[in-house]
Enzyme design. Structure first.
Site, PDB file in Angstrom:
ATOM      1  N   THR A 218     -13.702 -25.770  20.936  1.00  9.57           N
ATOM      2  CA  THR A 218     -13.194 -26.572  22.151  1.00  9.57           C
ATOM      3  C   THR A 218     -12.058 -25.357  23.014  1.00  9.57           C
ATOM      4  O   THR A 218     -12.452 -25.351  24.186  1.00  9.57           O
ATOM      5  CB  THR A 218     -12.140 -27.601  22.143  1.00  9.57           C
ATOM      6  OG1 THR A 218     -13.052 -28.583  21.440  1.00  9.57           O
ATOM      7  CG2 THR A 218     -11.709 -28.174  23.334  1.00  9.57           C
TER       8      THR A 218
ATOM      9  N   SER B  61     -20.295 -30.976  26.752  1.00  9.86           N
ATOM     10  CA  SER B  61     -19.331 -31.042  25.989  1.00  9.86           C
ATOM     11  C   SER B  61     -19.028 -29.793  25.223  1.00  9.86           C
ATOM     12  O   SER B  61     -20.342 -29.120  24.999  1.00  9.86           O
ATOM     13  CB  SER B  61     -19.559 -32.174  25.085  1.00  9.86           C
ATOM     14  OG  SER B  61     -18.762 -32.243  23.534  1.00  9.86           O
ATOM     15  N   THR B  62     -17.915 -29.459  24.523  1.00 10.34           N
ATOM     16  CA  THR B  62     -17.976 -28.241  23.435  1.00 10.34           C
ATOM     17  C   THR B  62     -19.033 -28.569  22.546  1.00 10.34           C
ATOM     18  O   THR B  62     -19.468 -27.602  22.138  1.00 10.34           O
ATOM     19  CB  THR B  62     -16.449 -28.174  23.013  1.00 10.34           C
ATOM     20  OG1 THR B  62     -15.280 -28.063  23.750  1.00 10.34           O
ATOM     21  CG2 THR B  62     -16.623 -27.206  21.762  1.00 10.34           C
ATOM     22  N   ASN B  63     -19.244 -29.763  22.232  1.00 10.95           N
ATOM     23  CA  ASN B  63     -20.052 -29.897  21.127  1.00 10.95           C
ATOM     24  C   ASN B  63     -21.648 -29.684  21.362  1.00 10.95           C
ATOM     25  O   ASN B  63     -22.507 -29.723  20.409  1.00 10.95           O
ATOM     26  CB  ASN B  63     -19.842 -31.431  20.702  1.00 10.95           C
ATOM     27  CG  ASN B  63     -18.607 -31.598  20.318  1.00 10.95           C
ATOM     28  OD1 ASN B  63     -17.542 -31.080  20.027  1.00 10.95           O
ATOM     29  ND2 ASN B  63     -18.478 -33.132  20.199  1.00 10.95           N
TER      30      ASN B  63
ATOM     31  N   THR C  12     -37.221   2.837 -15.573  1.00 13.41           N
ATOM     32  CA  THR C  12     -36.948   1.352 -15.711  1.00 13.41           C
ATOM     33  C   THR C  12     -35.684   1.205 -16.677  1.00 13.41           C
ATOM     34  O   THR C  12     -35.765   1.698 -17.840  1.00 13.41           O
ATOM     35  CB  THR C  12     -38.197   0.558 -16.357  1.00 13.41           C
ATOM     36  OG1 THR C  12     -38.485   1.029 -17.632  1.00 13.41           O
ATOM     37  CG2 THR C  12     -39.417   0.431 -15.379  1.00 13.41           C
TER      38      THR C  12
ATOM     39  N   SER D 117     -13.015  15.508  -1.331  1.00 12.14           N
ATOM     40  CA  SER D 117     -11.992  15.164  -2.237  1.00 12.14           C
ATOM     41  C   SER D 117     -10.789  16.095  -1.606  1.00 12.14           C
ATOM     42  O   SER D 117     -11.086  17.273  -0.968  1.00 12.14           O
ATOM     43  CB  SER D 117     -12.264  15.886  -3.669  1.00 12.14           C
ATOM     44  OG  SER D 117     -11.394  15.828  -4.405  1.00 12.14           O
ATOM     45  N   SER D 118      -9.557  15.423  -1.616  1.00 13.77           N
ATOM     46  CA  SER D 118      -8.401  16.134  -1.626  1.00 13.77           C
ATOM     47  C   SER D 118      -7.907  17.278  -2.478  1.00 13.77           C
ATOM     48  O   SER D 118      -6.922  17.909  -2.239  1.00 13.77           O
ATOM     49  CB  SER D 118      -7.419  15.223  -1.198  1.00 13.77           C
ATOM     50  OG  SER D 118      -7.042  14.520  -2.199  1.00 13.77           O
TER      51      SER D 118
ATOM     52  N   LYS E 165     -16.590  19.367  -3.472  1.00 15.90           N
ATOM     53  CA  LYS E 165     -17.110  18.072  -3.795  1.00 15.90           C
ATOM     54  C   LYS E 165     -17.475  17.467  -2.426  1.00 15.90           C
ATOM     55  O   LYS E 165     -16.735  17.359  -1.705  1.00 15.90           O
ATOM     56  CB  LYS E 165     -16.259  17.071  -4.550  1.00 15.90           C
ATOM     57  CG  LYS E 165     -16.641  16.117  -5.121  1.00 15.90           C
ATOM     58  CD  LYS E 165     -15.687  15.215  -5.817  1.00 15.90           C
ATOM     59  CE  LYS E 165     -16.235  13.942  -6.594  1.00 15.90           C
ATOM     60  NZ  LYS E 165     -16.514  13.045  -5.705  1.00 15.90           N
TER      61      LYS E 165
END
Length: 476
Positions: free
Chosen positions: A104, A143-145, A190, A321-322, A327
């Site tokens: 609504t 209507s909102t509905n 697999t 990476s830090s 990497k």
């Protein structure tokens, strides 16, 4: 006395001051105060805002055609709606994406913004609702509905086809890689164990096929989304609407939106049933599951570069990476995985929200809307990112793949029809224990000659069905 910079508006609960420069009104103001939940307004979904305006425009024209709304007001409402459809005034759609009231607040937000802009176009002040009213005129016969679920379906329909386009782009990227890698022999696996040879092109072609299947499933889901309940008004009985309103407003909405909407055959059922949203959410989950599986494969196949599979190279996108120099991480597949996890969770939210509906209305459509919009948008963006930032730049480690096939015990399976399962098992066991190659042991044992072995181990023989040799051929 009203404070400077504000106008006074009235509703069921009394008077409230609304900022003078706001196009929304008192109902929206209260909703914004009541539903301070996510900090995200419905304006984050422009397709929804456009859909609401398209519905209000269609309703105005239908009501005018039926003699219920005068041309002056109808034209002003239509003009205001066109501005919203064109992308204007969206910042005044301020209610939270998660809200009580079955949508609504969203519907009233639209009614108020459109009414106040229409008032301006008529030369009146915002809030002068005696001239043009959000409920009586903009919301006439509605209507909102029936407005809210119809807007949700229009917006979702548009999003579905954007997602289909994004998936088609990703599918094309995989198809091009399948052609590029058509001659690259590798070992299939697999349960993460060596199986039998295949080509890298075959592997990538499966990803394209998986996406194509789900493009078709989304198109099927879109057919259900086209069915709307506009004209149902409160619970589907059409109270306060003209008998001819529902089919007329549906035709007007189809013309305005370009979407081939159809009126549901039973509006009471359509007003309470969220089945089409559940169906769509399930398809989105299916897409997410497949995309995540593909990204898992890409991360495995590119793992390394020295201590993993190392069969393909993903294009480097950023330092990984830090602390570890050099990497590079598979960040694009990782982000797509996370989108998939979100979509799977959104599907659970949609499931519970749809199930929780009671009697003639589901009050939880706002969270259904938020969940579906997020899933469609994020999957669309994820497909674009995966295609552009990852798949298009993938290269094959051809030498490593060639060596892995030569070293693999798995190629012994191709020799079963020629040397028998028992002999093949013994060859495989010896190769595994000694580290020697299968071909070397087969020749040493005199099970096949070099010419026979070379013929059987050709890539085109290893990777597609072949005639089974007869007993006499095996004996020879």
């Amino acid at each position: 006395m009203t404070n400077p910079g504000f106008r006074l508006e009235h509703d069921l609960l009394g008077d409230r001051e609304v900022p003078t420069d706001a196009y929304f009104g008192v109902h929206t103001l209260r909703a914004r105060e009541n539903f301070d939940i996510t900090g995200i307004s419905i304006a984050v979904y422009p397709d929804l805002i456009r859909a609401l305006a398209q519905i209000k425009q269609a309703a105005a024209r239908a009501n005018q055609k039926l003699g219920l709304l005068d041309a002056t007001r109808a034209d002003a409402i239509v003009a205001a709606c066109r501005e919203v459809i064109d992308g204007n005034l969206h910042e005044h759609f301020v209610v939270d994406v998660i809200q009580g009231g079955a949508g609504t607040s969203t519907n009233m937000n639209a009614n108020e913004v459109i009414a106040n802009r229409a008032l301006e176009l008529l030369g009146h002040a915002r809030g002068d609702y005696t001239k043009l009213h959000p409920n009586e005129h903009v919301n006439m016969s509605q209507s909102t509905n029936d407005v809210y679920p119809t807007a949700l379906k229009l917006a979702t329909y548009v999003g579905i086809f954007r997602l289909i386009d994004a998936m088609a782009g990703l599918r094309g990227a995989f198809e091009r890689k399948a052609v590029e890698f058509a001659d690259v022999l590798k070992m299939g696996r697999t349960q993460l164990q060596d199986a039998v040879p295949m080509t890298l092109g075959q592997e990538f072609s499966t990803y394209a096929v998986m996406l194509g299947e789900d493009e078709a499933r989304l198109q099927e889901a879109a057919l259900l989304i086209r069915e709307i309940n506009l004209g149902a008004t409160a619970i589907g009985t059409g109270i306060n609407a003209h008998p001819d309103y529902a089919p007329l407003v549906c035709r007007k909405l189809a013309e305005i939106s370009g979407i081939p909407v159809v009126t549901a055959p039973n509006l009471v059922e359509a007003t309470q049933d969220c089945g089409s949203f559940v169906q769509l959410s399930g398809v989105l989950k299916r897409v997410a599951v497949k995309l995540s599986k593909v990204c898992n494969d890409l991360r495995l196949l590119s793992s390394g570069p020295r201590a993993g599979f190392g069969e393909i190279n993903l294009p480097p996108r950023q330092a990984g990476s830090s602390i570890m120099p050099g990497k590079v991480n598979p960040v694009i597949p990782e982000v797509v995985n996370q989108v998939a996890f979100e979509v799977i969770g959104n599907d659970m939210t949609v499931t519970f929200a749809a199930e929780a509906g009671q009697l003639q209305l589901n009050a939880f459509e706002p969270i259904i809307a938020h969940s579906l919009f997020k899933s469609v948008l994020h999957l669309t963006n994820a497909c674009h990112a995966l295609a552009t930032h990852c798949v298009e730049g993938i290269t094959a480690n051809r030498d490593a793949l060639r060596e892995s096939v030569a070293r693999s015990i798995g190629i012994v399976t191709a020799l079963n029809p020629y040397i028998g399962y028992a002999n093949a098992t013994e060859v495989a066991a010896e190769a595994h224990a000694s580290g020697r190659g299968v071909a070397e042991i087969v020749l040493e044992r005199g099970l096949m000659n070099a010419a026979q072995l070379a013929e059987v181990l050709r890539p085109e023989v290893l990777t597609r069905p072949q005639p089974i040799p007869t007993a006499s051929a095996r004996a020879a």
